[in-house]
Design an enzyme around this catalytic site. Structure first.
Site, mmCIF file in Angstrom:
data_model
loop_
_atom_site.group_PDB
_atom_site.id
_atom_site.type_symbol
_atom_site.label_atom_id
_atom_site.label_comp_id
_atom_site.label_asym_id
_atom_site.label_seq_id
_atom_site.Cartn_x
_atom_site.Cartn_y
_atom_site.Cartn_z
ATOM 1 N N MET A 1 -9.294 7.726 0.206
ATOM 2 C CA MET A 1 -10.222 8.048 1.308
ATOM 3 C C MET A 1 -10.669 9.569 1.089
ATOM 4 S SD MET A 1 -7.642 6.789 4.340
ATOM 5 C CE MET A 1 -6.613 5.067 4.197
ATOM 6 N N HIS B 1 -8.479 1.061 -3.962
ATOM 7 C CA HIS B 1 -9.412 0.435 -2.750
ATOM 8 C C HIS B 1 -10.062 1.783 -2.250
ATOM 9 C CE1 HIS B 1 -9.360 -0.684 1.875
ATOM 10 N NE2 HIS B 1 -10.750 -0.702 1.354
ATOM 11 N N MET C 1 -11.053 -6.549 5.729
ATOM 12 C CA MET C 1 -10.466 -5.323 6.511
ATOM 13 C C MET C 1 -10.087 -6.283 7.789
ATOM 14 S SD MET C 1 -10.054 -3.013 4.310
ATOM 15 C CE MET C 1 -9.104 -1.974 5.399
ATOM 16 N N GLY D 1 -8.605 3.499 7.387
ATOM 17 C CA GLY D 1 -8.542 4.877 7.578
ATOM 18 C C GLY D 1 -7.247 5.339 7.598
ATOM 19 N N PHE D 2 -6.346 4.339 8.096
ATOM 20 C CA PHE D 2 -4.978 4.613 8.464
ATOM 21 C C PHE D 2 -3.951 3.498 8.401
ATOM 22 C CE2 PHE D 2 -7.656 7.425 10.886
ATOM 23 C CZ PHE D 2 -7.199 8.782 10.651
ATOM 24 N N GLY D 3 -2.557 3.622 8.041
ATOM 25 C CA GLY D 3 -1.727 2.790 7.822
ATOM 26 C C GLY D 3 -1.190 2.521 9.357
ATOM 27 N N GLY D 4 -0.497 1.342 9.707
ATOM 28 C CA GLY D 4 0.064 1.339 10.911
ATOM 29 C C GLY D 4 -0.447 0.834 12.192
ATOM 30 N N GLY E 1 1.362 -2.255 4.091
ATOM 31 C CA GLY E 1 1.863 -0.731 3.994
ATOM 32 C C GLY E 1 3.182 -0.470 4.888
ATOM 33 N N SER E 2 2.941 -0.681 6.099
ATOM 34 C CA SER E 2 3.999 -0.369 6.981
ATOM 35 C C SER E 2 5.065 -1.675 7.117
ATOM 36 C CB SER E 2 3.453 0.101 8.569
ATOM 37 O OG SER E 2 2.303 -1.100 8.908
ATOM 38 N N HIS F 1 -1.195 -1.266 -4.399
ATOM 39 C CA HIS F 1 -2.377 -0.968 -3.656
ATOM 40 C C HIS F 1 -2.318 0.335 -3.260
ATOM 41 C CE1 HIS F 1 -5.986 -2.266 -1.019
ATOM 42 N NE2 HIS F 1 -5.614 -1.470 -0.373
ATOM 43 N N SER G 1 0.902 -1.276 -0.051
ATOM 44 C CA SER G 1 0.087 0.103 0.126
ATOM 45 C C SER G 1 0.877 1.105 0.065
ATOM 46 C CB SER G 1 -0.698 0.041 1.322
ATOM 47 O OG SER G 1 -1.473 1.374 1.291
ATOM 48 N N ASP H 1 -6.339 -6.933 4.345
ATOM 49 C CA ASP H 1 -5.886 -5.437 4.280
ATOM 50 C C ASP H 1 -5.783 -4.819 5.770
ATOM 51 O OD1 ASP H 1 -5.202 -2.825 3.703
ATOM 52 O OD2 ASP H 1 -6.883 -2.414 2.516
ATOM 53 N N GLY H 2 -4.464 -4.842 6.416
ATOM 54 C CA GLY H 2 -4.591 -4.160 7.643
ATOM 55 C C GLY H 2 -3.481 -4.923 8.629
ATOM 56 N N GLY H 3 -2.635 -4.432 8.901
ATOM 57 C CA GLY H 3 -1.862 -5.051 9.896
ATOM 58 C C GLY H 3 -1.256 -6.351 9.290
ATOM 59 N N ASP I 1 -5.159 3.279 -1.705
ATOM 60 C CA ASP I 1 -6.041 3.590 -0.678
ATOM 61 C C ASP I 1 -6.639 4.796 -1.127
ATOM 62 O OD1 ASP I 1 -5.961 1.224 0.892
ATOM 63 O OD2 ASP I 1 -3.740 1.643 1.364
ATOM 64 N N MET J 1 -12.245 4.040 -0.238
ATOM 65 C CA MET J 1 -13.028 4.059 1.133
ATOM 66 C C MET J 1 -13.806 5.366 0.996
ATOM 67 S SD MET J 1 -9.783 2.513 3.092
ATOM 68 C CE MET J 1 -8.591 2.874 1.816
HETATM 69 C C1 DX5 Z 1 -6.216 1.208 5.758
HETATM 70 C C2 DX5 Z 1 -5.931 0.754 4.429
HETATM 71 C C3 DX5 Z 1 -4.703 0.064 4.241
HETATM 72 C C4 DX5 Z 1 -3.429 0.539 4.842
HETATM 73 C C5 DX5 Z 1 -2.684 -0.914 5.454
HETATM 74 O O1 DX5 Z 1 -7.244 1.867 5.816
HETATM 75 O O2 DX5 Z 1 -6.992 0.101 3.583
HETATM 76 O O3 DX5 Z 1 -4.368 -0.512 2.916
HETATM 77 O O4 DX5 Z 1 -2.508 1.240 4.153
HETATM 78 O O5 DX5 Z 1 -1.621 -0.442 6.175
HETATM 79 P P1 DX5 Z 1 -0.836 -1.241 7.252
HETATM 80 O O6 DX5 Z 1 -0.398 -2.368 6.335
HETATM 81 O O7 DX5 Z 1 0.364 -0.383 7.563
HETATM 82 O O8 DX5 Z 1 -1.875 -1.739 7.998
HETATM 83 ZN ZN ZN Z 2 -6.456 -0.689 1.602
#
Ligand code: DX5
Ligand code: ZN
Length: 229
Positions: A40, A69, A140, A145-148, A197-198, A36, A11, A175-177, A38, A71
């Site tokens: 928003m 993606h 999800m 909403g946020f990475g990390g 992402g992170s 990917h 991401s 997607d996520g964590g 994102d 959102m």
């Molecule tokens: C969250 C996004 C994800 C996000 C994942 O709202 O849809 O794609 O970037 O980030 P990580 O891998 O850091 O959880």
């Molecule tokens: Zn995403």
């Protein structure tokens, strides 16, 4: 048989926002299968990112698959703009409005693959009547909403979706964590596309992209080990 090989989709929410072109080139050179993106809107989720002109600019650097993606709510007024921007896959949230069936028809009608995303609180059954109109289901594992953010365990939902999908050619994306520690849980339950992402961008940069490759290989190795059970 549908392609269920493991695909890693970094991401770019975790990339250097002043250098997207070179960041995309770097993750692809380091082994990313998909890119990917994102999107928003500050309304469906409490953060704002990329409109269609930004996504069109990313497209010029993507040689793999651009996985967009959304959102956002509403979705339908923006489908054609993201098609023009060059999305290969366009994913909308089942929670984004009352007419997700129409939205998915419109995404395919605009020439893209259609994805549907489920927030952590949404049950697998919410998409039971949509399976013949989607190419990807995004589960999800954080509230979007946020990475990390920390991984929320959705393996029971992934297993239920895997059973519902059967032999249909539908990807299950997480997607996520996602990290080398969490990837095996979801892959063992039936997922094949891992957004990260992170966990991909940590420790690297366009000037020092080697860690991106190390991170992608670490996630892939952990995931593939889980497919061998
Ligand atoms: C969250 C996004 C994800 C996000 C994942 O709202 O849809 O794609 O970037 O980030 P990580 O891998 O850091 O959880
Ligand atoms: Zn995403």
């Amino acid at each position: 048989m549908p392609d269920r090989s493991i695909k890693i989709a970094p991401s770019i929410l975790s990339a250097d926002f002043a250098d997207f072109g070179r960041e995309i080139q770097a993750i692809e050179a380091q082994g990313a299968d998909w890119v990917h993106v994102d999107v928003m809107d500050g309304h469906f989720v409490p953060n704002l990112t990329f409109g269609p002109p930004a996504v069109a600019a990313f497209r010029r650097h993507v040689t793999t698959v651009m996985d967009v993606h959304l959102m956002i709510a509403p979705v339908d007024p923006y489908i054609d703009a993201y098609a023009q921007a060059g999305a290969d896959i366009l994913t909308a949230h089942v929670e984004a409005g009352p007419h997700i069936h129409r939205t998915l028809q419109a995404i395919r009608g605009a020439g893209m693959k259609a994805g549907v995303a489920l927030n952590p609180a949404t049950p697998a059954e919410a998409i039971a009547h949509l399976l013949d109109m989607v190419d990807l289901v995004c589960v999800m594992t954080v509230n979007p909403g946020f990475g990390g953010q920390s991984f929320i365990d959705m393996t029971t939902k992934v297993r239920a979706l895997r059973a519902m999908i059967g032999d249909r050619p539908i990807h299950i994306e997480i997607d996520g964590g996602v990290t080398p520690a969490t990837a095996p849980l979801v892959v063992a339950a039936g997922a094949d596309v891992l957004v990260a992402g992170s966990a991909v961008f940590k420790g690297g940069s366009v000037a020092n992209p080697g860690p991106y490759g190390d991170n992608i290989r670490a996630i892939r190795a952990a995931a593939e080990a889980a497919t061998r059970g």
